[in-house]
Motif scaffolding. Structure first.
Motif, PDB file in Angstrom:
ATOM      1  N   PRO A  28     -47.440  22.250   5.092  1.00 25.42           N
ATOM      2  CA  PRO A  28     -47.446  22.157   3.484  1.00 25.42           C
ATOM      3  C   PRO A  28     -48.885  22.219   2.821  1.00 25.42           C
ATOM      4  O   PRO A  28     -49.641  22.064   3.738  1.00 25.42           O
ATOM      5  CB  PRO A  28     -46.705  20.873   3.098  1.00 25.42           C
ATOM      6  CG  PRO A  28     -46.866  19.830   4.220  1.00 25.42           C
ATOM      7  CD  PRO A  28     -46.931  20.704   5.437  1.00 25.42           C
ATOM      8  N   PHE A  29     -48.738  22.148   1.593  1.00 29.11           N
ATOM      9  CA  PHE A  29     -50.111  22.033   0.807  1.00 29.11           C
ATOM     10  C   PHE A  29     -50.635  20.609   1.271  1.00 29.11           C
ATOM     11  O   PHE A  29     -50.122  19.643   1.372  1.00 29.11           O
ATOM     12  CB  PHE A  29     -49.755  22.059  -0.518  1.00 29.11           C
ATOM     13  CG  PHE A  29     -49.113  23.274  -1.258  1.00 29.11           C
ATOM     14  CD1 PHE A  29     -49.343  24.302  -0.821  1.00 29.11           C
ATOM     15  CD2 PHE A  29     -48.469  22.905  -2.363  1.00 29.11           C
ATOM     16  CE1 PHE A  29     -48.889  25.722  -1.374  1.00 29.11           C
ATOM     17  CE2 PHE A  29     -47.849  24.173  -3.059  1.00 29.11           C
ATOM     18  CZ  PHE A  29     -48.046  25.488  -2.443  1.00 29.11           C
ATOM     19  N   ASP A  30     -52.047  20.762   1.124  1.00 31.87           N
ATOM     20  CA  ASP A  30     -52.819  19.531   1.391  1.00 31.87           C
ATOM     21  C   ASP A  30     -52.601  18.844   0.070  1.00 31.87           C
ATOM     22  O   ASP A  30     -52.043  19.057  -0.897  1.00 31.87           O
ATOM     23  CB  ASP A  30     -54.417  19.627   1.442  1.00 31.87           C
ATOM     24  CG  ASP A  30     -54.614  20.535   2.958  1.00 31.87           C
ATOM     25  OD1 ASP A  30     -53.782  20.263   3.800  1.00 31.87           O
ATOM     26  OD2 ASP A  30     -55.853  20.833   3.089  1.00 31.87           O
ATOM     27  N   LYS A  31     -53.077  17.377   0.225  1.00 28.67           N
ATOM     28  CA  LYS A  31     -53.013  16.615  -1.050  1.00 28.67           C
ATOM     29  C   LYS A  31     -53.654  17.506  -2.277  1.00 28.67           C
ATOM     30  O   LYS A  31     -54.644  17.908  -2.223  1.00 28.67           O
ATOM     31  CB  LYS A  31     -53.640  15.433  -0.871  1.00 28.67           C
ATOM     32  CG  LYS A  31     -53.981  14.391  -2.042  1.00 28.67           C
ATOM     33  CD  LYS A  31     -52.565  14.029  -2.916  1.00 28.67           C
ATOM     34  CE  LYS A  31     -52.973  13.180  -3.990  1.00 28.67           C
ATOM     35  NZ  LYS A  31     -51.869  12.881  -4.938  1.00 28.67           N
ATOM     36  N   CYS A  59     -39.849  19.206  -1.702  1.00 27.53           N
ATOM     37  CA  CYS A  59     -39.000  19.371  -0.508  1.00 27.53           C
ATOM     38  C   CYS A  59     -39.695  20.469   0.289  1.00 27.53           C
ATOM     39  O   CYS A  59     -40.034  21.321  -0.205  1.00 27.53           O
ATOM     40  CB  CYS A  59     -37.430  19.949  -1.051  1.00 27.53           C
ATOM     41  SG  CYS A  59     -36.584  20.378   0.561  1.00 27.53           S
ATOM     42  N   ILE A  60     -39.872  20.124   1.626  1.00 27.85           N
ATOM     43  CA  ILE A  60     -40.402  20.836   2.471  1.00 27.85           C
ATOM     44  C   ILE A  60     -39.441  21.722   3.743  1.00 27.85           C
ATOM     45  O   ILE A  60     -38.786  20.668   4.138  1.00 27.85           O
ATOM     46  CB  ILE A  60     -41.710  20.001   3.234  1.00 27.85           C
ATOM     47  CG1 ILE A  60     -42.559  19.361   2.257  1.00 27.85           C
ATOM     48  CG2 ILE A  60     -42.259  20.932   4.241  1.00 27.85           C
ATOM     49  CD1 ILE A  60     -43.473  18.405   2.759  1.00 27.85           C
ATOM     50  N   THR A  89     -39.152  15.203   3.071  1.00 25.11           N
ATOM     51  CA  THR A  89     -40.032  15.059   1.870  1.00 25.11           C
ATOM     52  C   THR A  89     -41.236  14.906   2.544  1.00 25.11           C
ATOM     53  O   THR A  89     -41.463  15.150   3.928  1.00 25.11           O
ATOM     54  CB  THR A  89     -39.632  13.665   1.256  1.00 25.11           C
ATOM     55  OG1 THR A  89     -39.874  12.581   2.213  1.00 25.11           O
ATOM     56  CG2 THR A  89     -38.115  13.610   0.944  1.00 25.11           C
ATOM     57  N   LYS A  90     -42.271  14.723   1.563  1.00 25.57           N
ATOM     58  CA  LYS A  90     -43.648  14.499   2.217  1.00 25.57           C
ATOM     59  C   LYS A  90     -43.961  13.475   3.114  1.00 25.57           C
ATOM     60  O   LYS A  90     -44.885  13.393   3.864  1.00 25.57           O
ATOM     61  CB  LYS A  90     -44.848  14.384   1.242  1.00 25.57           C
ATOM     62  CG  LYS A  90     -44.754  13.096   0.224  1.00 25.57           C
ATOM     63  CD  LYS A  90     -45.767  13.073  -0.713  1.00 25.57           C
ATOM     64  CE  LYS A  90     -45.798  11.956  -1.674  1.00 25.57           C
ATOM     65  NZ  LYS A  90     -46.135  10.712  -0.939  1.00 25.57           N
TER      66      LYS A  90
END
Length: 366
Positions: free
Chosen positions: A58-61, A96-97, A109-110
């Motif tokens: 997923p995206f980085d922070k 949601c990933i 979730t993250k």
């Protein structure tokens, strides 16, 4: 994996195993200690197998404007002036990933495999997103990120989002190639959204971001996400309207922030009790308190010079002097004089009586 374990030992990283997979997520300690680096920013729901192959990426922070040196106002302005970017709408649901592993679709979730929303989110994904992926197997090499707009997790702007997307819907935020770690282009993401029959956030005209400060003035919107295409870096721009109103709703109306301040002050437990998006705001409150306490301590020292430290009895003329000198705050001063043991407690009470929590300072750096 040995590197990740070292971060876990320091209390900066969670490693959550499930079968042959491990999910990584930074801890609240990482957030309030501000020990960010490439390892921690890339631990926001990222999943690896036993051989450390990327399974979910997923995206980085994503940091707010002014939250870290890389998102200082001046630096982001410079990047806007010199780099290609897309200005996205920031929605207000929960993340949601979704990814596939060994032929099975998995959503997280993250930070969790088994959060209470996992099963409910899956029901939403099963309506369109997952059937769309089954029909388009070439897309399973991606990790997908969705904003879930749901009646079981209603946030600010919920009603406005429902009018646009409907109840219990998944809005596509991004698709990242697990082999490269790079997002698809906005044009490609729009095409993927059509294949999956899911909506996307609004894409604004890029020229709006050239007047960066004007984005803070938006009403009825959480904010924006600027995606820089050269390195796929993202930064959040939240509106003043949202920050003020959300802080009032979640922290002020219930006196939650006052209780945390009085009982925990600047301890680890204080930051653990505050949502990460308000850590910077809380640091600003602490800074204002330090200035307040310094000023009031000097005032109280003046009172002592009038009354005499340790005096057990205060007569009416002395009280009159205090009232004239401290403009209505004589009660707190008298507590300090009579107890003469814990002035910090008195300063906190005084601060909580007078501080305007409804209009918190929004610090976005220079």
């Amino acid at each position: 994996m040995s590197v990740l374990k070292k971060y876990k030992e320091k209390g900066l990283l969670q490693l959550k195993k499930k079968d042959d997979l491990v999910l990584t997520c930074y801890t609240k300690k990482a957030f309030y200690s501000r020990e960010w680096d490439d390892v921690l920013t890339a631990a926001r729901g990222h999943v690896y197998d036993e051989d450390m192959n990327v399974v979910s990426c997923p995206f980085d922070k994503i940091f707010n404007i002014g939250e870290v040196p890389e998102t200082s106002l001046s630096l982001i302005k410079d990047r806007i002036a010199n780099e290609p970017y897309t200005l996205w709408e920031k929605l207000n649901g929960h993340l949601c990933i979704l990814f596939q592993h060994k032929g099975t679709f998995i959503n997280t979730t993250k930070g969790s495999w088994d959060h209470e929303f996992i099963e409910k989110d899956r029901g939403i994904l099963d309506k369109h997103a997952i059937p769309g992926l089954i029909q388009n197997p070439d897309l399973v090499r991606y990790t997908f990120l969705f904003e879930i707009i749901s009646e079981y997790d209603q946030h600010m702007l919920y009603e406005e989002h429902v009018k646009r997307f409907g109840k219990n819907e998944a809005v596509l935020l991004g698709a990242i190639d697990n082999s490269t770690g790079l997002s698809v282009s906005p044009k490609e993401l729009v095409a993927i959204g059509k294949k999956l029959s899911v909506p996307l956030p609004f894409i604004y005209p890029s020229m709006m971001a050239t007047y960066l400060e004007s984005l803070f003035e938006g009403k009825g919107i959480e904010g924006y996400v600027i995606q820089f295409h050269n390195d796929d870096y993202r930064v959040k721009v939240k509106t003043d309207w949202y920050v003020q109103n959300h802080f009032k709703r979640s922290m002020v109306s219930s006196n939650r922030i006052k209780k945390i301040f009085y009982e925990c002050y600047d301890s680890e437990s204080a930051f653990e009790s505050i949502p990460e998006e308000y850590h910077l705001n809380y640091r600003n409150i602490l800074s204002d308190y330090h200035s307040f306490a310094k000023e009031k301590h000097e005032d109280c020292e003046r009172a002592f010079s009038i009354i005499g430290e340790g005096c057990g009895y205060v007569d009416r003329p002395i009280i009159d002097t205090i009232e004239r000198s401290f403009e209505g705050h004589e009660k707190a001063v008298m507590w300090y004089i009579r107890s003469n043991r814990d002035p910090e407690r008195i300063y906190k009470k005084w601060f909580l009586e007078t501080y305007d929590f409804d209009n918190i300072k929004i610090d976005r750096g220079e």
